[in-house]
Motif scaffolding. Sequence first.
Motif, PDB file in Angstrom:
ATOM      1  N   LYS A  84       0.827  -1.216   0.000  1.00 53.01           N
ATOM      2  CA  LYS A  84       0.000   0.000   0.000  1.00 53.01           C
ATOM      3  C   LYS A  84       0.859   1.262   0.000  1.00 53.01           C
ATOM      4  O   LYS A  84       0.675   2.153  -0.835  1.00 53.01           O
ATOM      5  N   GLU A  85       1.824   1.332   0.911  1.00 49.44           N
ATOM      6  CA  GLU A  85       2.635   2.548   0.996  1.00 49.44           C
ATOM      7  C   GLU A  85       3.420   2.789  -0.290  1.00 49.44           C
ATOM      8  O   GLU A  85       3.535   3.921  -0.744  1.00 49.44           O
ATOM      9  N   LEU A  86       3.965   1.708  -0.878  1.00 43.65           N
ATOM     10  CA  LEU A  86       4.787   1.898  -2.066  1.00 43.65           C
ATOM     11  C   LEU A  86       3.928   2.253  -3.286  1.00 43.65           C
ATOM     12  O   LEU A  86       4.347   3.036  -4.135  1.00 43.65           O
TER      13      LEU A  86
ATOM     14  N   GLU B 262       1.183   4.004  -3.074  1.00 39.30           N
ATOM     15  CA  GLU B 262       0.833   5.413  -2.855  1.00 39.30           C
ATOM     16  C   GLU B 262       1.975   6.326  -3.302  1.00 39.30           C
ATOM     17  O   GLU B 262       1.748   7.361  -3.938  1.00 39.30           O
ATOM     18  N   ASN B 263       3.206   5.938  -2.998  1.00 38.44           N
ATOM     19  CA  ASN B 263       4.343   6.755  -3.431  1.00 38.44           C
ATOM     20  C   ASN B 263       4.423   6.830  -4.949  1.00 38.44           C
ATOM     21  O   ASN B 263       4.693   7.878  -5.517  1.00 38.44           O
ATOM     22  N   ALA B 264       4.177   5.694  -5.606  1.00 38.68           N
ATOM     23  CA  ALA B 264       4.241   5.669  -7.074  1.00 38.68           C
ATOM     24  C   ALA B 264       3.147   6.558  -7.661  1.00 38.68           C
ATOM     25  O   ALA B 264       3.379   7.290  -8.636  1.00 38.68           O
TER      26      ALA B 264
ATOM     27  N   SER C 208       8.558  15.283   0.396  1.00 41.12           N
ATOM     28  CA  SER C 208       8.565  16.376  -0.570  1.00 41.12           C
ATOM     29  C   SER C 208       7.162  16.915  -0.747  1.00 41.12           C
ATOM     30  O   SER C 208       6.894  17.726  -1.602  1.00 41.12           O
ATOM     31  N   LYS C 209       6.225  16.436   0.105  1.00 41.68           N
ATOM     32  CA  LYS C 209       4.823  16.679  -0.216  1.00 41.68           C
ATOM     33  C   LYS C 209       4.157  17.800   0.578  1.00 41.68           C
ATOM     34  O   LYS C 209       3.238  18.427   0.085  1.00 41.68           O
ATOM     35  N   ILE C 210       4.569  17.999   1.819  1.00 42.80           N
ATOM     36  CA  ILE C 210       4.047  19.169   2.531  1.00 42.80           C
ATOM     37  C   ILE C 210       5.211  19.910   3.178  1.00 42.80           C
ATOM     38  O   ILE C 210       6.266  19.321   3.466  1.00 42.80           O
TER      39      ILE C 210
ATOM     40  N   LEU D  58      -1.239  11.360  -1.564  1.00 39.40           N
ATOM     41  CA  LEU D  58      -1.600  10.237  -0.698  1.00 39.40           C
ATOM     42  C   LEU D  58      -0.692  10.188   0.517  1.00 39.40           C
ATOM     43  O   LEU D  58      -1.100   9.872   1.615  1.00 39.40           O
ATOM     44  N   GLY D  59       0.598  10.492   0.296  1.00 39.96           N
ATOM     45  CA  GLY D  59       1.544  10.506   1.412  1.00 39.96           C
ATOM     46  C   GLY D  59       1.744  11.928   1.884  1.00 39.96           C
ATOM     47  O   GLY D  59       1.428  12.876   1.177  1.00 39.96           O
ATOM     48  N   PHE D  60       2.229  12.077   3.097  1.00 41.00           N
ATOM     49  CA  PHE D  60       2.583  13.407   3.607  1.00 41.00           C
ATOM     50  C   PHE D  60       3.342  13.308   4.914  1.00 41.00           C
ATOM     51  O   PHE D  60       3.922  14.259   5.394  1.00 41.00           O
TER      52      PHE D  60
ATOM     53  N   GLU E 215       6.929   8.837   6.500  1.00 41.55           N
ATOM     54  CA  GLU E 215       7.236   7.743   7.425  1.00 41.55           C
ATOM     55  C   GLU E 215       7.407   6.395   6.756  1.00 41.55           C
ATOM     56  O   GLU E 215       7.995   5.488   7.338  1.00 41.55           O
ATOM     57  N   ALA E 216       6.851   6.252   5.546  1.00 42.91           N
ATOM     58  CA  ALA E 216       6.779   4.922   4.960  1.00 42.91           C
ATOM     59  C   ALA E 216       8.158   4.333   4.680  1.00 42.91           C
ATOM     60  O   ALA E 216       8.479   3.242   5.168  1.00 42.91           O
ATOM     61  N   LEU E 217       8.976   5.052   3.915  1.00 38.82           N
ATOM     62  CA  LEU E 217      10.266   4.464   3.559  1.00 38.82           C
ATOM     63  C   LEU E 217      11.123   4.151   4.787  1.00 38.82           C
ATOM     64  O   LEU E 217      11.635   3.038   4.903  1.00 38.82           O
TER      65      LEU E 217
HETATM   66 MG    MG Z   1       4.547   7.665   1.088  1.00 36.77          MG
END
Ligand code: MG
Length: 564
Positions: free
Chosen positions: A28-30, A32-34, A78-80, A92-94, A97-99
């Motif tokens: 899921k996290e990966l 979302e990053n893509a 890089s998102k917020i 989707l990410g912000f 934390e995922a990586l």
């Molecule tokens: Mg992410």
Amino acid sequence: MELHVLPPGVVSRIAAGEVVERPASVVKELIENAIDAGAGKIDIECRGGGVEYICIADNGSGIPSDHVELAFERHATSKIGSLEDLTVVRTLGFRGEALPSIAAVADVELSTRSQDEALGTTLSLHDGRVVQRRRQPRSRGTTVAVRRLFQHLPARLKFLKSESTENGHSARVVSQYALAYPSIAFSLLQEERLALRTPGNGNVRDVVAQLYGAEVARAMLPVEHRADAVHVTGLVAPASLTRAGRGYLSTFVNLRWVLSPLLQRAVEEAYRGMLQEGRNAIAVLSIQLPPVELDVNVHPSKAQVKFANEQVVFRAVRDAVRTALSCSATATSALHRYAPPSEGRQSDWAIAEPEPQPSDSTPTIAAAETPASAALPPLRILGQALSTYLVAEGPDGLYLIDLHAAHERVVFESLLEQQKTRRVESQGLLAPLTLEASPAEAAALAELTGPLAGVGFALEPFGDRTYLLRAVPAALGGVDPVAALRDVLQELAGDSRGLTQERIAASVACHSAVRGGQQLTPQEMRQLVQQLEGCAQPRTCPHGRPTVIHFSTGHLERLFGRRL
Ligand code: MG
Ligand code: ADP
């Protein structure tokens, strides 16, 4: 132990636990990053249920070489950039934390190249630390390979379910994102088997066709509704086309897949009175609303959201679905153009008109004075009432027998007997039927083909997710075998209690027994009652509901005031 601050390695593993619960969370996290990186194509591969290996490749923006290490820092995103940005999150990410979380619980190799760089960068991490960095040519985009998930967390590993169950969870994640983003071409390879491929042509019906089959895709009704600032779009199945499992409602809020009891209730409300008990709607709904109306930061994996105005959202979704369903009921001549892309042609399909079905309310159960195993007395059948019950007279009063529950009990005990004696009573089909399994169903089948054969379903793989059904249990009571099998798969796939022979027999019995509403001939009635009399526990169905309700002569006399 003395009070102390935990070392960073421990802290990061604790934090990782919140984000990475199982292989599907990594997927899921990966994904979302893509998606956030603007990918048009996302290829996913899992091996060993995802514990051994997960790889996700995208053709998105890539990460510039001098930022790759930073991406693995906690709270690097890089998102917020500010607190205000958080109120209008569009990615989707912000959390950033995922990586780092994934790198804390697995070995990670990330390779990436951004648009204006000549060479790509590959970073390998072990235990959350960079162990190697290389520069080499590659296509634009990012590939993340995750190996040996939870190798240092035996407790987590132990909590994971079988390979096919974990694959089922991952397949579900990919399926949901494929539905939410029909313009992205997704592919999912599990244990070297192609579990899903979507065309990425922007047509959500084509994704539905891949997941639920062409028949469902054809029948789905379009949803398009605006109320206040809430915009609801998507597809819903007519009430005549339902599933036994619960996983067929997909909801997206601002293109984020969410599990929301509120949205689920809104959909149920729209279908109220149209679905039989135990049946669920198939729906794909995308809800768009201004980001300020929404708090996405309420859950570590961002699977839940909080709406500023729940009532407005509830009403908008309910009305959107209601409108879609009622349009189909009135506009009988409405034709929708749809042909799955693989068929390579356009043709007209009439939309099946949903037949509103009366709601099936649970009968109030008279106090069971008699133990479940008590034998039935000899009964004289008087007839069938309300198309659902047999009415019979016994030595001590009246008996009502629930047709479905009674048949379920009979089939259940007969299947148990067959499993025990290994004498399977199955019925060959003259021409095999095909089952187009969804990715989750296919994952379940990997485990279930054997056990299902033990009760009479002879299944044979035939292409990626297609199976040939060659024989069915002899006890199948005039129901559609493929539909029954599908219902069984859904029920057993979602069952965490483990696959005992009893669970399998109960599920098959439930989905193959005659439904109320079927008119039996006097001979069929006698046969059913005889079979029920021969059961070890004739008074309850395998789920524990009563098969028989007894009104004793004394009870009737009291009801009529003949006796006190
Ligand atoms: Mg992410
Ligand atoms: P978040 O998504 O919350 O920002 P992550 O830990 O998932 O945090 O990712 C950290 C950063 O790494 C992202 O903000 C993004 O800049 C970069 N990144 C991660 N995956 C990709 C990808 N597939 N393509 C491009 N950039 C990526």
